[in-house]
Design a protein around this motif. Structure first.
Motif, PDB file in Angstrom:
ATOM      1  N   LYS A   1       0.838  -1.201   0.000  1.00  0.00           N
ATOM      2  CA  LYS A   1       0.000   0.000   0.000  1.00  0.00           C
ATOM      3  C   LYS A   1       0.873   1.251   0.000  1.00  0.00           C
ATOM      4  O   LYS A   1       1.915   1.291   0.646  1.00  0.00           O
ATOM      5  CB  LYS A   1      -0.919   0.015   1.235  1.00  0.00           C
ATOM      6  CG  LYS A   1      -1.841  -1.196   1.340  1.00  0.00           C
ATOM      7  CD  LYS A   1      -2.714  -1.125   2.586  1.00  0.00           C
ATOM      8  CE  LYS A   1      -3.608  -2.346   2.710  1.00  0.00           C
ATOM      9  NZ  LYS A   1      -4.494  -2.276   3.900  1.00  0.00           N
TER      10      LYS A   1
ATOM     11  N   TYR B   1      -9.046  11.248  -0.054  1.00  0.00           N
ATOM     12  CA  TYR B   1      -9.774  10.170  -0.727  1.00  0.00           C
ATOM     13  C   TYR B   1     -10.729  10.708  -1.793  1.00  0.00           C
ATOM     14  O   TYR B   1     -10.726  10.242  -2.937  1.00  0.00           O
ATOM     15  CB  TYR B   1     -10.552   9.351   0.300  1.00  0.00           C
ATOM     16  CG  TYR B   1     -11.446   8.291  -0.313  1.00  0.00           C
ATOM     17  CD1 TYR B   1     -10.908   7.124  -0.838  1.00  0.00           C
ATOM     18  CD2 TYR B   1     -12.823   8.472  -0.377  1.00  0.00           C
ATOM     19  CE1 TYR B   1     -11.711   6.160  -1.419  1.00  0.00           C
ATOM     20  CE2 TYR B   1     -13.641   7.508  -0.946  1.00  0.00           C
ATOM     21  CZ  TYR B   1     -13.082   6.355  -1.472  1.00  0.00           C
ATOM     22  OH  TYR B   1     -13.892   5.415  -2.040  1.00  0.00           O
TER      23      TYR B   1
ATOM     24  N   GLU C   1      -8.005   2.683  -1.351  1.00  0.00           N
ATOM     25  CA  GLU C   1      -8.535   2.320  -0.032  1.00  0.00           C
ATOM     26  C   GLU C   1      -8.722   3.579   0.818  1.00  0.00           C
ATOM     27  O   GLU C   1      -7.796   4.371   0.985  1.00  0.00           O
ATOM     28  CB  GLU C   1      -7.559   1.366   0.668  1.00  0.00           C
ATOM     29  CG  GLU C   1      -7.992   0.941   2.057  1.00  0.00           C
ATOM     30  CD  GLU C   1      -6.957   0.048   2.725  1.00  0.00           C
ATOM     31  OE1 GLU C   1      -7.231  -1.153   2.902  1.00  0.00           O
ATOM     32  OE2 GLU C   1      -5.856   0.562   3.064  1.00  0.00           O
TER      33      GLU C   1
ATOM     34  N   ARG D   1      -9.038   5.764   4.122  1.00  0.00           N
ATOM     35  CA  ARG D   1      -8.475   5.715   5.471  1.00  0.00           C
ATOM     36  C   ARG D   1      -9.474   6.312   6.458  1.00  0.00           C
ATOM     37  O   ARG D   1     -10.339   7.125   6.074  1.00  0.00           O
ATOM     38  CB  ARG D   1      -7.159   6.506   5.525  1.00  0.00           C
ATOM     39  CG  ARG D   1      -6.084   5.977   4.591  1.00  0.00           C
ATOM     40  CD  ARG D   1      -4.853   6.865   4.601  1.00  0.00           C
ATOM     41  NE  ARG D   1      -4.173   6.836   5.896  1.00  0.00           N
ATOM     42  CZ  ARG D   1      -3.122   7.609   6.186  1.00  0.00           C
ATOM     43  NH1 ARG D   1      -2.673   8.482   5.288  1.00  0.00           N
ATOM     44  NH2 ARG D   1      -2.548   7.528   7.367  1.00  0.00           N
TER      45      ARG D   1
ATOM     46  N   CYS E   1      -6.338   8.444   1.778  1.00  0.00           N
ATOM     47  CA  CYS E   1      -6.486   7.166   1.084  1.00  0.00           C
ATOM     48  C   CYS E   1      -5.130   6.494   0.897  1.00  0.00           C
ATOM     49  O   CYS E   1      -4.072   7.095   1.105  1.00  0.00           O
ATOM     50  CB  CYS E   1      -7.155   7.358  -0.275  1.00  0.00           C
ATOM     51  SG  CYS E   1      -6.149   8.249  -1.491  1.00  0.00           S
TER      52      CYS E   1
ATOM     53  N   LEU F   1      -3.558   0.644  -3.410  1.00  0.00           N
ATOM     54  CA  LEU F   1      -3.280  -0.770  -3.191  1.00  0.00           C
ATOM     55  C   LEU F   1      -2.458  -1.301  -4.370  1.00  0.00           C
ATOM     56  O   LEU F   1      -3.004  -1.715  -5.394  1.00  0.00           O
ATOM     57  CB  LEU F   1      -4.584  -1.558  -3.044  1.00  0.00           C
ATOM     58  CG  LEU F   1      -5.533  -1.060  -1.947  1.00  0.00           C
ATOM     59  CD1 LEU F   1      -6.794  -1.916  -1.902  1.00  0.00           C
ATOM     60  CD2 LEU F   1      -4.843  -1.066  -0.581  1.00  0.00           C
TER      61      LEU F   1
END
Length: 260
Positions: A75, A81, A125, A127, A142, A145
């Motif tokens: 990651k 995000y 992803e 957070r 974020c 990935l």
């Protein structure tokens, strides 16, 4: 390509993070070529540019730089995000440089480029929001990935201190540009899942039955689809038509050499 930083540039900075930022950004702007068109240099944007950190003056590709001492893991921490998700749906999403450096020798050890056409919402992803006690309370960041990106989308420019042939880097970049034509996010997501499945088989030649072992995994990722095997075959055809795979007959395929 000289892998060493110009240490004199950062002597005025006390913060280690500031020193690293100055050194790595200067190095990229003077040593790194454009992986898209091969232009010998890319140009640094001004500070806090919303598009990215660098751009190519020839083909106008944008690039963002992430750098750290250690290798990047599964990651990569990124920014806000919501801004990231919005950027994925626009033409301004930059390609991503991932740079590792040795603080003792002040040199680059690894440099990867992740083309922007490998980015989908599925690999972003969210957070948890920052706590009320934080300076930016409620801010939501974020992570990218990397494990969701096929190896074909993690192109090494420098690996373990060794500069990779420029011709190989350019060929690998060009080999997956067909993904940019996939305007539908879910269609691209399917292609990337199938590409990852092919890579995980660990061999250049494989059978359709071998790829079907990922059927349950794909069914979990796309619960609304009741025809997983048919979808796998459809995406293999897309990969074949775009020169990523070669169909050998009798349900057997082979990765094209420049795909790996």
């Amino acid at each position: 390509m000289d892998l060493h930083f110009d240490d004199g540039l950062a002597r005025a900075y006390i913060s280690g993070l500031q020193r690293a930022r100055v050194l790595t950004e200067h190095w990229v702007s003077h040593q790194v070529y454009c992986p898209n068109c091969g232009s010998p240099q890319i140009t640094r944007y001004g500070n806090n540019n919303p598009v990215g950190d660098f751009h190519c003056p020839v083909c106008n590709e944008d690039y963002e730089l992430k750098s750290q001492r250690t290798r990047f893991g599964a990651k990569v921490v990124d920014g806000a995000y919501r801004a990231m998700v919005e950027r994925l749906g626009s033409s301004t999403n930059p390609n991503l440089f991932l740079l590792n450096y040795n603080p003792r020798s002040l040199s680059v050890t690894n440099l990867l480029i992740v083309p922007k056409h490998f980015f989908t919402v599925n690999i972003i992803e969210v957070r948890p929001p920052l706590p009320p006690t934080a300076r930016r309370a409620g801010w939501i960041g974020c992570r990218i990935l990397l494990e969701g990106i096929p190896l074909a989308g993690r192109i090494a420019i420098i690996r373990d201190g060794v500069v990779q042939p420029k011709s190989d880097v350019l060929a690998k970049w060009q080999h997956t540009l067909f993904l940019r034509a996939q305007r539908d996010a879910q269609a691209k997501g399917w292609l990337l899942h199938v590409m990852r499945g092919v890579e995980r088989l660990g061999k250049r030649q494989f059978s359709l039955d071998e790829l079907y072992r990922f059927e349950s995994e794909l069914a979990s990722a796309y619960p609304g689809n009741q025809h997983i095997r048919a979808k796998i075959r459809q995406k293999l055809q897309v990969l074949r038509d775009n020169g990523y795979l070669e169909f050998l007959g009798r349900g057997t395929y082979r990765l094209i050499a420049s795909a790996v």
